[in-house]
Design an enzyme around this catalytic site. Structure first.
Site, PDB file in Angstrom:
ATOM      1  N   CYS A  36     -39.101  71.190  55.305  1.00  0.00           N
ATOM      2  CA  CYS A  36     -39.104  71.544  53.875  1.00  0.00           C
ATOM      3  C   CYS A  36     -38.522  72.942  53.651  1.00  0.00           C
ATOM      4  O   CYS A  36     -38.030  73.251  52.564  1.00  0.00           O
ATOM      5  CB  CYS A  36     -40.527  71.511  53.325  1.00  0.00           C
ATOM      6  SG  CYS A  36     -41.463  70.065  53.824  1.00  0.00           S
ATOM      7  N   ALA A  41     -46.804  64.550  61.186  1.00  0.00           N
ATOM      8  CA  ALA A  41     -47.800  63.483  61.358  1.00  0.00           C
ATOM      9  C   ALA A  41     -48.316  63.459  62.794  1.00  0.00           C
ATOM     10  O   ALA A  41     -49.537  63.398  63.021  1.00  0.00           O
ATOM     11  CB  ALA A  41     -47.181  62.141  60.985  1.00  0.00           C
ATOM     12  N   ASN A  87     -48.862  65.006  56.745  1.00  0.00           N
ATOM     13  CA  ASN A  87     -49.962  65.818  57.291  1.00  0.00           C
ATOM     14  C   ASN A  87     -51.312  65.153  57.067  1.00  0.00           C
ATOM     15  O   ASN A  87     -52.156  65.117  57.966  1.00  0.00           O
ATOM     16  CB  ASN A  87     -49.939  67.212  56.647  1.00  0.00           C
ATOM     17  CG  ASN A  87     -48.911  68.099  57.317  1.00  0.00           C
ATOM     18  OD1 ASN A  87     -49.102  68.537  58.442  1.00  0.00           O
ATOM     19  ND2 ASN A  87     -47.792  68.339  56.653  1.00  0.00           N
ATOM     20  N   ARG A 104     -51.683  65.402  23.100  1.00  0.00           N
ATOM     21  CA  ARG A 104     -51.893  65.138  21.658  1.00  0.00           C
ATOM     22  C   ARG A 104     -50.797  64.252  21.101  1.00  0.00           C
ATOM     23  O   ARG A 104     -51.044  63.337  20.317  1.00  0.00           O
ATOM     24  CB  ARG A 104     -51.932  66.467  20.896  1.00  0.00           C
ATOM     25  CG  ARG A 104     -53.277  67.159  21.045  1.00  0.00           C
ATOM     26  CD  ARG A 104     -53.327  68.524  20.432  1.00  0.00           C
ATOM     27  NE  ARG A 104     -52.595  68.634  19.166  1.00  0.00           N
ATOM     28  CZ  ARG A 104     -52.461  69.762  18.481  1.00  0.00           C
ATOM     29  NH1 ARG A 104     -53.009  70.867  18.939  1.00  0.00           N
ATOM     30  NH2 ARG A 104     -51.794  69.805  17.365  1.00  0.00           N
TER      31      ARG A 104
HETATM   32  C1  LIG Z   1     -34.469  69.448  53.818  1.00  0.00           C
HETATM   33  C2  LIG Z   1     -35.827  68.844  53.629  1.00  0.00           C
HETATM   34  C3  LIG Z   1     -36.692  69.347  52.659  1.00  0.00           C
HETATM   35  C4  LIG Z   1     -37.951  68.777  52.470  1.00  0.00           C
HETATM   36  N1  LIG Z   1     -38.779  69.297  51.512  1.00  0.00           N
HETATM   37  C5  LIG Z   1     -40.024  68.763  51.336  1.00  0.00           C
HETATM   38  C6  LIG Z   1     -40.918  69.327  50.379  1.00  0.00           C
HETATM   39  O1  LIG Z   1     -40.591  70.298  49.688  1.00  0.00           O
HETATM   40  N2  LIG Z   1     -42.153  68.760  50.243  1.00  0.00           N
HETATM   41  C7  LIG Z   1     -42.564  67.694  51.015  1.00  0.00           C
HETATM   42  O2  LIG Z   1     -43.717  67.235  50.860  1.00  0.00           O
HETATM   43  N3  LIG Z   1     -41.728  67.160  51.941  1.00  0.00           N
HETATM   44  C8  LIG Z   1     -40.483  67.657  52.117  1.00  0.00           C
HETATM   45  N4  LIG Z   1     -39.634  67.132  53.063  1.00  0.00           N
HETATM   46  C9  LIG Z   1     -40.078  65.947  53.826  1.00  0.00           C
HETATM   47  C10 LIG Z   1     -40.909  66.326  55.026  1.00  0.00           C
HETATM   48  O3  LIG Z   1     -40.204  67.232  55.832  1.00  0.00           O
HETATM   49  C11 LIG Z   1     -41.219  65.056  55.798  1.00  0.00           C
HETATM   50  O4  LIG Z   1     -41.879  64.165  54.951  1.00  0.00           O
HETATM   51  C12 LIG Z   1     -42.098  65.329  57.003  1.00  0.00           C
HETATM   52  O5  LIG Z   1     -41.454  66.159  57.922  1.00  0.00           O
HETATM   53  C13 LIG Z   1     -42.454  64.005  57.686  1.00  0.00           C
HETATM   54  O6  LIG Z   1     -43.188  64.254  58.837  1.00  0.00           O
HETATM   55  P1  LIG Z   1     -43.211  63.189  60.012  1.00  0.00           P
HETATM   56  O7  LIG Z   1     -44.023  63.795  61.085  1.00  0.00           O
HETATM   57  O8  LIG Z   1     -43.575  61.861  59.480  1.00  0.00           O
HETATM   58  O9  LIG Z   1     -41.692  63.036  60.453  1.00  0.00           O
HETATM   59  P2  LIG Z   1     -40.667  64.123  61.008  1.00  0.00           P
HETATM   60  O10 LIG Z   1     -40.962  65.461  60.496  1.00  0.00           O
HETATM   61  O11 LIG Z   1     -39.305  63.550  60.760  1.00  0.00           O
HETATM   62  O12 LIG Z   1     -40.961  64.109  62.565  1.00  0.00           O
HETATM   63  C14 LIG Z   1     -40.696  62.997  63.363  1.00  0.00           C
HETATM   64  C15 LIG Z   1     -40.370  63.517  64.753  1.00  0.00           C
HETATM   65  O13 LIG Z   1     -40.252  62.414  65.622  1.00  0.00           O
HETATM   66  C16 LIG Z   1     -39.231  62.673  66.559  1.00  0.00           C
HETATM   67  N5  LIG Z   1     -38.803  61.379  67.091  1.00  0.00           N
HETATM   68  C17 LIG Z   1     -38.259  60.346  66.407  1.00  0.00           C
HETATM   69  N6  LIG Z   1     -38.058  59.295  67.218  1.00  0.00           N
HETATM   70  C18 LIG Z   1     -38.491  59.661  68.453  1.00  0.00           C
HETATM   71  C19 LIG Z   1     -38.556  58.998  69.702  1.00  0.00           C
HETATM   72  N7  LIG Z   1     -38.146  57.743  69.851  1.00  0.00           N
HETATM   73  N8  LIG Z   1     -39.051  59.679  70.755  1.00  0.00           N
HETATM   74  C20 LIG Z   1     -39.490  60.963  70.615  1.00  0.00           C
HETATM   75  N9  LIG Z   1     -39.442  61.651  69.451  1.00  0.00           N
HETATM   76  C21 LIG Z   1     -38.967  60.988  68.377  1.00  0.00           C
HETATM   77  C22 LIG Z   1     -38.178  63.408  65.748  1.00  0.00           C
HETATM   78  O14 LIG Z   1     -37.338  64.202  66.563  1.00  0.00           O
HETATM   79  C23 LIG Z   1     -39.030  64.254  64.823  1.00  0.00           C
HETATM   80  O15 LIG Z   1     -39.246  65.574  65.304  1.00  0.00           O
HETATM   81  C24 LIG Z   1     -38.361  67.689  53.275  1.00  0.00           C
HETATM   82  C25 LIG Z   1     -37.502  67.180  54.262  1.00  0.00           C
HETATM   83  C26 LIG Z   1     -36.259  67.739  54.432  1.00  0.00           C
HETATM   84  C27 LIG Z   1     -35.346  67.170  55.502  1.00  0.00           C
END
Ligand SMILES: Cc1cc2nc3c(=O)[nH]c(=O)nc-3n(C[C@H](O)[C@H](O)[C@H](O)COP(=O)(O)OP(=O)(O)OC[C@H]3O[C@@H](n4cnc5c(N)ncnc54)[C@H](O)[C@@H]3O)c2cc1C
Length: 459
Positions: A46, A13, A311, A448
């Site tokens: 993932c 994100a 994303n 169906r």
């Molecule tokens: C094993 C596994 C398999 C998965 N498989 C799938 C799949 O097949 N399909 C699918 O759609 N999704 C899947 N997911 C979910 C997907 O990975 C997450 O939904 C996605 O990564 C979320 O993105 P995000 O940026 O919101 O959070 P994250 O990817 O968790 O990123 C958040 C980031 O913020 C950082 N952070 C947190 N707090 C702080 C702070 N205070 N200061 C600085 N940095 C900080 C963390 O270190 C992290 O890097 C899977 C997840 C896992 C763990």
């Protein structure tokens, strides 16, 4: 003076937002500073199960864009191993701790992008100093598990606690590495993201693949010997384990947001509007696993922690920060996974969710095959449809099958997104040739059957 965007969290994100903002505003107009507490940016969590199994290499292969690319190509100030510990919305400043160098920095922002993801659910019994117990959330978690699996004494018995999609994928990965795997689930079946009858098919298939499944069995503790985990404690006695993987779900990572006065919704996620603005806070944006979103079928707020949404939400936020206009349209609950060759897909509402949302509905289960029955490789496929009564509008769908099953859910997701009835669906012009489908595609067979069920009820 250039305005400044600060991004907290450097994965799906956060970096989608940062990249989109940079596309629209150059460095003289917008400074972009990213704080990420881990070692990586834009990585694919993932892919971790497939790295553990050995199917793909890692961790480099799981990184879409590294920090240096963001620094040089996208002119961003990316600070790894920096954890943001405070946000002052009045002074428009964040405080970040340098986790390696020590010390703190205080930086001002005009726009703030909050993208901290989710945190794994960890019951008190999971807090242990024993080696061999792993949550599975980041590439660092994946690396630690791989080191343990490759270390001495070589682990032979794995216990996966929790049968959600991460638990199921990890069970497969460990089995493919040659470990004996037990999956322990407190509920009545693994894969509770689909209805019980469909989950039973998944459980049966997993047993057939050699995974021991223990259901209705809450874990109450962990045992250790010589600093290494040795068993998982349950009411029915200990289950020996050389390695334990926790797959107990995640919750939005909002501690910092809450402490800073962000509004938190009923699901525990941050409340945002369609443009990913945090409700009531000017110039503050949030996206990904830390927010709640709208379920387009139930109309209710939901927390659906998936990379696909992170994303898209991050992209919408970044376009808006960059001065454009974009919205995130909400979710319908589409998800796919697999256990070895068994594929599982779902979209829309499960029966329980449809009931909770107040719908009157019928549900049907149709058995079919992935290819023409005579064509080599034809295997069973089960499609379940949930349709509103009496309108016939599709409310939900689930598929379990051996190959070419999972991505068929996309056809159903498009139908559902567009408000189609099961009656409309029976006429869909879907592709047919023996290697790809029977002459009546499993989706059409199920539609169906749903039409017949609705007609029988209203007769
Ligand atoms: C094993 C596994 C398999 C998965 N498989 C799938 C799949 O097949 N399909 C699918 O759609 N999704 C899947 N997911 C979910 C997907 O990975 C997450 O939904 C996605 O990564 C979320 O993105 P995000 O940026 O919101 O959070 P994250 O990817 O968790 O990123 C958040 C980031 O913020 C950082 N952070 C947190 N707090 C702080 C702070 N205070 N200061 C600085 N940095 C900080 C963390 O270190 C992290 O890097 C899977 C997840 C896992 C763990």
């Amino acid at each position: 003076m250039a305005q400044r965007l600060i991004v907290i969290g450097g994965d799906a994100a956060g970096m989608s937002a940062a990249s989109q903002a940079r596309r629209r505003r150059d460095r003289d107009d917008l400074e972009i500073m990213v704080f990420e507490r881990g070692h990586f940016t834009s990585y694919s969590a993932c892919g971790i199960p497939y790295w553990i199994s050995g199917l793909v290499s890692g961790p480099e292969a799981l990184i879409a864009r590294d920090p240096q690319t963001f620094r040089t190509t996208y002119a961003m100030d990316v600070r790894l191993r920096h954890e943001v510990t405070a946000i002052d919305l009045d002074r428009r400043e964040v405080v970040a701790r340098d986790l390696e160098g020590g010390g703190e920095v205080r930086e001002r922002f005009d726009d703030l992008m909050y993208a901290t993801g989710a945190v794994p659910v960890q019951p008190p019994w999971a807090a242990t100093d024993a080696g061999g117990v792993f949550g599975m959330q980041t590439l660092d978690d994946g690396a630690a598990l791989r080191d343990w699996l490759e270390g001495e004494p070589r682990p032979r018995r794995a216990v996966v606690i929790g049968g959600g999609y991460i638990g199921v994928e990890m069970a497969e990965a460990l089995m493919q590495r040659g470990l004996t795997v037990t999956l322990v689930e407190a509920g009545s079946q693994p894969m509770a993201t689909v209805d019980g009858d469909m989950a039973e098919l998944v459980a049966d298939a997993m047993r057939g693949l050699g995974v021991t499944i223990r259901t209705d069995l809450p874990v109450t503790g962990l045992e250790q010997r010589d600093g290494r985990v040795s068993a998982v404690v349950t009411a029915e006695g200990p289950i020996p384990a050389d390695v334990v993987v926790l797959g107990l779900g995640v919750r939005p990572n909002t501690a910092l947001a809450e402490a800073s006065g962000f509004p938190i919704g009923t699901t525990g996620g941050i409340r945002v509007d369609r443009r990913m603005r945090v409700t009531g806070l000017s110039g503050v944006w949030a996206a990904g696993d830390c927010v709640e979103t709208l379920h387009r079928v139930s109309g209710m707020p939901v927390h659906v922690p998936l990379g696909t949404h992170a994303n898209k939400q991050g992209r919408a936020a970044g376009i808006n920060i960059g001065g454009g206009y974009a919205t995130f349209a909400g979710v319908i609950g589409t998800a796919v996974t697999k256990v070895c060759d068994l594929e599982v897909g779902r979209t829309g509402l499960r029966e329980r969710e449809a009931t909770l949302a107040g719908f009157d509905f019928v549900s049907v289960v149709a058995e079919s095959t992935n290819r023409a029955g005579y064509y080599p490789g034809a295997r069973p496929m089960t499609v379940k449809l949930i349709a509103e009564r009496p309108s016939g509008r599709l409310l939900g769908a689930q598929i379990v099958g051996w190959s070419e099953a999972a991505k068929r859910i996309d056809t159903l997701a498009v139908a559902l997104w567009n408000g189609m009835t099961v009656d409309d669906m029976t006429s869909l012009d879907l592709g047919y040739a023996p290697p790809y489908a029977p002459v009546w595609d499993p989706v059409l067979v199920a539609a169906r059957k749903a039409v017949d069920a609705l007609a029988a009820l209203d007769r």
